[in-house]
Design a protein around this motif. Structure first.
Motif, short mmCIF file in Angstrom:
data_model
loop_
_atom_site.label_atom_id
_atom_site.label_comp_id
_atom_site.label_asym_id
_atom_site.label_seq_id
_atom_site.Cartn_x
_atom_site.Cartn_y
_atom_site.Cartn_z
N LEU A 16 -18.90 7.52 -9.31
CA LEU A 16 -18.00 7.87 -8.21
C LEU A 16 -18.14 6.88 -7.07
CD1 LEU A 16 -16.06 9.88 -6.76
CD2 LEU A 16 -18.11 11.05 -5.94
N ASP A 17 -19.36 6.56 -6.72
CA ASP A 17 -19.62 5.63 -5.62
C ASP A 17 -18.92 4.30 -5.87
OD1 ASP A 17 -21.52 5.17 -3.15
OD2 ASP A 17 -21.68 3.38 -4.41
N LEU A 18 -19.00 3.82 -7.09
CA LEU A 18 -18.38 2.54 -7.43
C LEU A 18 -16.86 2.63 -7.31
CD1 LEU A 18 -18.94 -0.34 -8.48
CD2 LEU A 18 -18.69 0.57 -10.79
N ALA A 19 -16.29 3.76 -7.76
CA ALA A 19 -14.85 3.94 -7.69
C ALA A 19 -14.37 3.99 -6.24
CB ALA A 19 -14.45 5.23 -8.42
N LEU A 20 -15.13 4.67 -5.39
CA LEU A 20 -14.74 4.77 -3.98
C LEU A 20 -14.92 3.43 -3.27
CD1 LEU A 20 -16.12 8.28 -2.99
CD2 LEU A 20 -13.94 7.67 -4.03
N ASP A 46 -17.27 -8.36 -11.84
CA ASP A 46 -16.19 -9.16 -11.26
C ASP A 46 -15.81 -8.61 -9.89
OD1 ASP A 46 -16.01 -10.74 -13.56
OD2 ASP A 46 -14.72 -9.26 -14.53
N PRO A 47 -15.83 -9.45 -8.86
CA PRO A 47 -15.46 -8.96 -7.52
C PRO A 47 -13.98 -8.61 -7.46
CG PRO A 47 -15.74 -11.34 -7.50
CD PRO A 47 -16.18 -10.88 -8.86
N LEU A 48 -13.68 -7.54 -6.77
CA LEU A 48 -12.30 -7.10 -6.60
C LEU A 48 -12.02 -6.88 -5.12
CD1 LEU A 48 -11.92 -4.42 -9.40
CD2 LEU A 48 -10.99 -6.71 -9.41
N PRO A 49 -10.81 -7.21 -4.67
CA PRO A 49 -10.46 -6.87 -3.28
C PRO A 49 -10.30 -5.37 -3.14
CG PRO A 49 -8.54 -7.70 -4.46
CD PRO A 49 -9.71 -7.87 -5.39
N ALA A 50 -10.56 -4.88 -1.96
CA ALA A 50 -10.40 -3.44 -1.72
C ALA A 50 -8.95 -3.05 -1.99
CB ALA A 50 -10.77 -3.12 -0.27
N SER A 51 -8.76 -2.01 -2.80
CA SER A 51 -7.40 -1.61 -3.17
C SER A 51 -6.70 -0.89 -2.02
CB SER A 51 -7.42 -0.70 -4.39
OG SER A 51 -7.94 0.59 -4.05
N LEU A 52 -7.48 -0.28 -1.10
CA LEU A 52 -6.95 0.50 0.02
C LEU A 52 -6.07 1.65 -0.47
CD1 LEU A 52 -6.12 -2.41 2.49
CD2 LEU A 52 -8.18 -1.00 2.40
N ASP A 53 -6.28 2.07 -1.71
CA ASP A 53 -5.52 3.16 -2.29
C ASP A 53 -6.32 4.46 -2.11
OD1 ASP A 53 -4.07 4.95 -3.75
OD2 ASP A 53 -4.03 3.76 -5.61
N PHE A 54 -6.13 5.10 -0.97
CA PHE A 54 -6.89 6.30 -0.68
C PHE A 54 -6.38 7.50 -1.47
CE2 PHE A 54 -8.68 3.76 2.62
CZ PHE A 54 -9.96 4.27 2.76
N GLY A 55 -5.21 7.39 -2.08
CA GLY A 55 -4.80 8.43 -3.00
C GLY A 55 -5.77 8.49 -4.16
N ARG A 56 -6.17 7.33 -4.67
CA ARG A 56 -7.17 7.27 -5.73
C ARG A 56 -8.53 7.75 -5.21
NH1 ARG A 56 -7.42 1.61 -8.65
NH2 ARG A 56 -5.30 2.33 -9.14
N TYR A 57 -8.85 7.38 -4.00
CA TYR A 57 -10.12 7.78 -3.37
C TYR A 57 -10.19 9.29 -3.26
CZ TYR A 57 -13.78 7.58 0.34
OH TYR A 57 -14.92 7.71 1.10
N ALA A 58 -9.15 9.89 -2.72
CA ALA A 58 -9.15 11.35 -2.52
C ALA A 58 -9.18 12.09 -3.85
CB ALA A 58 -7.92 11.76 -1.71
N ARG A 59 -8.43 11.60 -4.83
CA ARG A 59 -8.43 12.26 -6.14
C ARG A 59 -9.80 12.18 -6.80
NH1 ARG A 59 -3.34 9.91 -6.17
NH2 ARG A 59 -4.09 8.06 -7.29
N ALA A 60 -10.42 11.01 -6.72
CA ALA A 60 -11.75 10.86 -7.33
C ALA A 60 -12.75 11.79 -6.67
CB ALA A 60 -12.21 9.41 -7.21
N TRP A 66 -22.61 4.09 4.79
CA TRP A 66 -22.38 4.41 3.38
C TRP A 66 -23.68 4.87 2.72
CZ3 TRP A 66 -17.52 4.31 1.32
CH2 TRP A 66 -17.42 4.47 -0.07
N PRO A 67 -23.61 5.89 1.86
CA PRO A 67 -24.83 6.43 1.26
C PRO A 67 -25.55 5.41 0.37
CG PRO A 67 -22.90 7.31 0.17
CD PRO A 67 -22.40 6.59 1.38
N ALA A 68 -26.85 5.57 0.28
CA ALA A 68 -27.66 4.71 -0.58
C ALA A 68 -27.64 5.28 -1.98
CB ALA A 68 -29.09 4.62 -0.05
N VAL A 69 -26.73 4.81 -2.80
CA VAL A 69 -26.59 5.26 -4.19
C VAL A 69 -26.99 4.11 -5.10
CG1 VAL A 69 -24.97 6.05 -5.96
CG2 VAL A 69 -24.80 6.92 -3.61
#
Length: 997
Positions: free
Chosen positions: A768-772, A785-799, A880-883
């Protein structure tokens, strides 16, 4: 989950020996009442200032706020935009970055001026009779009033920022910077004065930018008009009538030429009325049908001919109203136009350089200047020979088939057809909602295709002719007045010279190097910039920042004196834009060695899009340093033609690059049925009402949960669903608070000593931490692989919600509730290992989930944190939490996936027996499972995971489950049915151990 075990009439009451979760955190939220108190505490504690100090020196993240107009209460679009910004800013702060947020307002221009004028009209006063200083002061007061109102409303949404010191375009420093920015354009030669058709609002009496225009379908009168050809090198054409088609009859009184397509085949065809009509060959049959005639291409009259358009090169027609003399007696030449098509109409286009881009450019190229016939109120000049004294040129009555224009054309035999049935899209002012026109007026422009000089020593001293326009103009006519559609767009800066890049080239390059979320925004703004005309930056109004330059009225040349410009900027910084109307211009010019008789101050104000396009200069750079630019701009998708573009052009023109690294666009808020909100439809969802009834966190969760990159819906059903999601999240936190009651560090169990279920759940948390992180963290990686922040908080909230509901409440909490309640007792106050490991994981989950939720549920997260840690400060100061991303790495995930799937199958098999009351609890179930692949777990472990009394496993070809009622007795304390319990009410071995030792 069931409640803790309890006694019956025949059993010993063991409740005093079990752990009963305890918390003061209420299940009922009561957000509407609680949130204002939390806001007051944040303000009293100066949370924003405290956070700035805590993050000082860290990597900075700047989301630059696009300014709303200070005009009226906020609507759902405002709420959606501000909440999304706040969620992003809070999430970046959570990552440990210094993420300031400076809210701002657009305070100048027509929206505010229009409202103040309405107040004057209500008092039967004319604002033109009021001293400009007084009128501007009233506009300033009106804007300040709504800044204060909206400020409180935005804060009520939970938006955290520098509300004590927002940026306002009407602050003196801001106005001085805006003037300084336009003077930079002047000093580098990008500013010029010219005249060409611009969007003009007759109601508001000012030029409009494309971003101030919206399109609505209307029905117009379409007419076919005959122009008699009086000269031609082709004798057969003399005496024939060239036919034009237009949906703007009001432009015929300003006609000055006719356009043809050089390669288009035309026909001069004899008609039953005795005339010969010149029409494009592909359109002649349709024209004849419109007239009620039949056209036979095989039957020709004595003078009928077919010919290519090039044969019209030297032809001349006369205006139908030539009998009025003067302007109308002048010959109307035929001009070749590459915009002429045979898609509709007649293949011939009447040209009015006053009222169309194509018209203007073609006529200008052939030495024909605009006549400036239509006044700023949309009426023909009083001295005009035809239609003088009539009402607005776009009034339906004026243009109707029986209106004065058509009547006069009919009387002279020129009107061939007229019908009020042409439906098409037409531009309207988005403020007054009135139709606009293209109108040629002297304006100030920023050139899109003129090479930008690093320094400009002197301007060419050429006479100013209103029709002369430097730079390039692109675009088409309004309506279907010509045979083209709504116009054509030109190239992308091909006119660049050797002295430097053009503004268009710089802007397109900046677009190529900017990140757009979603990506389709790149093409949208790129297409707009590639085809846009020169930027008209002047407005004929009173409330705004004046174009503070001096112009030579004889030549149109403006005064370029850097020392004088610097003095003007200083004066604005000290006294605001009002000084331009009070300054002694004669004395100022004399002081700097200029003859006041030669120079006049410009009284036009700047387009408000230039104001807002300059906000990066007096907000981002002014607060964080010269050259600093924003990480992100975030607005609605309509701002590709508005603020995103004006900011891009302003910054590229003065700094050679975009003012932002990335641009995010969101859709619009629609009602529950997907319709645009409208007061007339009665479907407006008021965010203030939603907050007052349900609380801001419900609205915030709705924003975060939507696919906001597209248009989104909101209504009672949608909000009911959001409230249900909120309740589940709230109950998850309530459970954690109760389950962790009394938790101490002495209970903590190291990861390596935990049961596999606990290690598995920590692994799920790491996933979950990685997805958020992938949503918010520019440095997040997937598979290395580095990815730019998607800024898709719909995905964040659903996860986040799926994890809380499916993986915690329905799975982990359900399984471990027995251990939580019963793995502790008088003889084992520290609890058994499984319980201590469970509470250790719950504590880890609490600290992670409260942080994850805080950017979205800012009020609830504060309430939850304060409940557990009353003296722990604000949750929004946490990071951010230490996960550990290695958690769960050693777990066989496929085995757990099989166990979870088997658990669902077992639950589905038990449920019918529960409904039939064949058993009261799954703990009474004895389950025989046949499965092709046996999970790596013992039957007793599976019984615990499935919350049944016993599991028997055998290998079969297909999965099947058989459920029986166990004959084992029930423990009187934990209610489990176990073989060691000799009779109902006795204690099982585990309970005996924790109670008596």
């Amino acid at each position: 989950m069931s409640d803790a075990p309890h006694d019956t009439a025949t059993q010993r009451d063991w409740r005093d020996t079990v752990f009963l979760p305890k918390t003061d955190f209420p299940m009922k939220a009561g957000l509407a009442a609680k949130e204002p108190a939390i806001l007051a505490k944040w303000e009293a504690d100066d949370l924003y200032g405290t956070l700035r100090k805590a993050r000082a020196g860290r990597e900075r993240f700047i989301l630059h706020d696009g300014p709303p107009y200070a005009n009226g209460d906020i609507h759902m679009g405002h709420a959606m935009n501000k909440v999304l910004k706040d969620i992003i800013v809070r999430s970046q702060s959570l990552l440990g970055k210094d993420a300031p947020y400076v809210p701002g307002w657009d305070c100048h221009g027509l929206p505010i001026e229009w409202k103040v004028e309405e107040q004057y009209r209500a008092k039967k006063l004319n604002k033109d009779d009021v001293p400009v200083a007084q009128f501007r002061a009233e506009c300033r007061a009106y804007a300040q009033k709504w800044v204060d109102v909206q400020r409180g409303q935005f804060q009520r949404l939970g938006v955290m920022g520098d509300w004590a010191d927002p940026y306002l375009t009407m602050k003196y420093d801001a106005e001085a910077t805006i003037v300084g920015e336009i003077l930079k354009f002047a000093e580098t030669g990008q500013l010029y004065r010219g005249a060409k058709p611009v969007m003009w609002s007759p109601v508001e009496k000012t030029a409009l930018a494309e971003a101030e225009v919206e399109y609505e379908d209307i029905v117009s009168t379409q007419i076919d008009v005959a122009f008699e050809i009086v000269e031609s090198s082709v004798p057969e054409l003399v005496g024939a009538y060239a036919v034009i088609w237009t949906t703007t009859p009001w432009t015929v009184p300003v006609n000055q030429a006719l356009a043809y397509g050089p390669a288009i085949p035309y026909v001069s065809a004899s008609a039953p009325d005795g005339r010969r009509y010149v029409v494009a060959a592909d359109l002649v049959a349709g024209f004849f049908a419109k007239m009620g005639w039949t056209y036979d291409e095989h039957v020709f009259g004595e003078d009928d001919i077919t010919f290519d358009g090039i044969m019209l090169e030297d032809a001349v027609a006369r205006h139908p109203m030539h009998g009025k003399g003067g302007f109308f007696a002048k010959p109307r030449p035929f001009l070749p136009g590459d915009f002429v098509t045979t898609d509709a109409g007649t293949g011939l286009v009447h040209m009015s350089p006053d009222h169309g881009e194509d018209d203007f450019l073609l006529c200008k190229a052939n030495g024909i200047n605009p006549a400036f016939v239509v006044e700023d109120d949309g009426k023909y000049r009083a001295d005009w020979p035809w239609m003088a004294g009539q009402g607005s040129v776009i009034a339906p009555k004026l243009n109707a088939p029986d209106g004065p224009i058509c009547t006069d054309l009919r009387e002279v035999g020129a009107l061939l057809a007229a019908s009020a049935d042409y439906k098409h899209s037409y531009p309207h002012s988005w403020r007054s909602k009135a139709k606009v026109i293209f109108r040629c007026t002297p304006q100030w422009f920023i050139a899109m295709d003129k090479p930008i000089a690093a320094e400009i020593d002197a301007q060419e001293n050429q006479p100013f002719v209103p029709s002369e326009v430097e730079g390039r103009a692109a675009g088409g006519a309004l309506g279907a007045r010509t045979s083209t559609a709504l116009g054509t767009n030109g190239g992308s800066g091909s006119g660049a010279g050797s002295n430097g890049a053009t503004l268009r080239e710089l802007a397109l390059d900046a677009i190529a190097h900017t990140r757009f979320v979603p990506e389709k925004g790149r093409n949208r703004i790129g297409t707009m910039v590639a085809g846009r005309p020169d930027w008209v930056i002047s407005r004929q109004r009173a409330w705004g920042v004046p174009i503070a330059i001096y112009v030579d009225p004889r030549t149109g040349r403006y005064l370029d004196d850097k020392a004088l410009n610097a003095r003007i900027v200083d004066a604005f910084r000290e006294g605001g834009a009002d000084v331009w109307y009070a300054i002694d211009h004669e004395a100022l010019l004399t002081e700097f060695g200029h003859d006041p008789a030669l120079w006049q101050p410009v009284t036009d104000i700047l387009d408000v899009w230039f104001d807002s396009g300059s906000t990066h200069a007096f907000t981002v750079e002014a607060r964080y340093g010269e050259g600093v630019r924003a990480n992100l701009y975030l607005e609605g998708s309509d701002q590709h033609r508005g603020w995103f573009q004006s900011s891009l052009l302003e910054s590229c023109g003065t700094r050679g690059r975009a003012p932002y690294d990335a641009v995010l666009t969101h859709g619009f808020a629609l009602d529950g049925q997907g319709r645009k909100m409208s007061k007339s439809l009665g479907n407006v969802v008021d965010p203030l009402k939603v907050i007052g009834e349900s609380g801001a966190d419900i609205l915030r969760l709705w924003v975060a949960s939507t696919d906001y990159f597209e248009d989104v819906r909101i209504g009672k059903e949608v909000l009911a669903g959001t409230s249900d999601t909120y309740r589940k999240l709230r109950n998850t936190f309530r459970y954690l608070l109760g389950a962790l009651d009394g938790f101490s560090e002495d209970e903590r169990v190291p990861y390596a000593e935990m049961p596999e279920l606990e290690r598995y759940m920590l692994g799920r948390l790491a996933t979950l931490d990685l997805a958020l992180r992938a949503v918010v963290d520019q440095g997040a990686t997937i598979g290395g692989d580095p990815l730019p922040a998607s800024l898709d908080f719909g995905r964040y909230a659903r996860a986040l919600t799926d994890f809380a509901n499916a993986e915690l409440s329905a799975f982990y909490f359900d399984i471990r509730k027995d251990s939580l309640y019963c793995d502790v007792g008088p003889a084992k106050p520290e609890g058994l290992l499984a319980r201590r490991a469970y509470r250790t994981v719950l504590d880890t989950l609490f600290h992670a989930l409260i942080r994850y939720a805080a950017p979205i549920l800012c009020f609830t997260a504060e309430e939850v944190w304060g409940t557990r840690y009353p003296d722990g400060g604000s949750v929004h100061l946490l990071e951010w939490p230490a996960v550990d991303d290695s958690w769960g790495a050693e777990i066989d995930l496929s085995n757990w996936e099989a166990i979870i799937q088997l658990r669902l199958t077992v639950s589905a098999a038990i449920e019918p027996m529960r409904k039939a009351k064949e058993l009261g609890s799954s703990l009474q179930a004895k389950v025989a499972i046949g499965t092709p692949e046996r999970p790596a777990a013992t039957p007793s472990e599976l019984a615990e995971l499935f919350i049944v009394s016993d599991v028997q496993l055998e290998t079969t070809d297909a999965t099947n489950v058989v459920v029986h009622v166990t004959d084992w007795h029930k423990c009187g304390r934990c209610w489990r049915h176990l073989p060691e319990v000799k009779q109902d009410g006795d204690l099982c071995d585990r309970c005996e151990d924790v109670v008596h030792g």
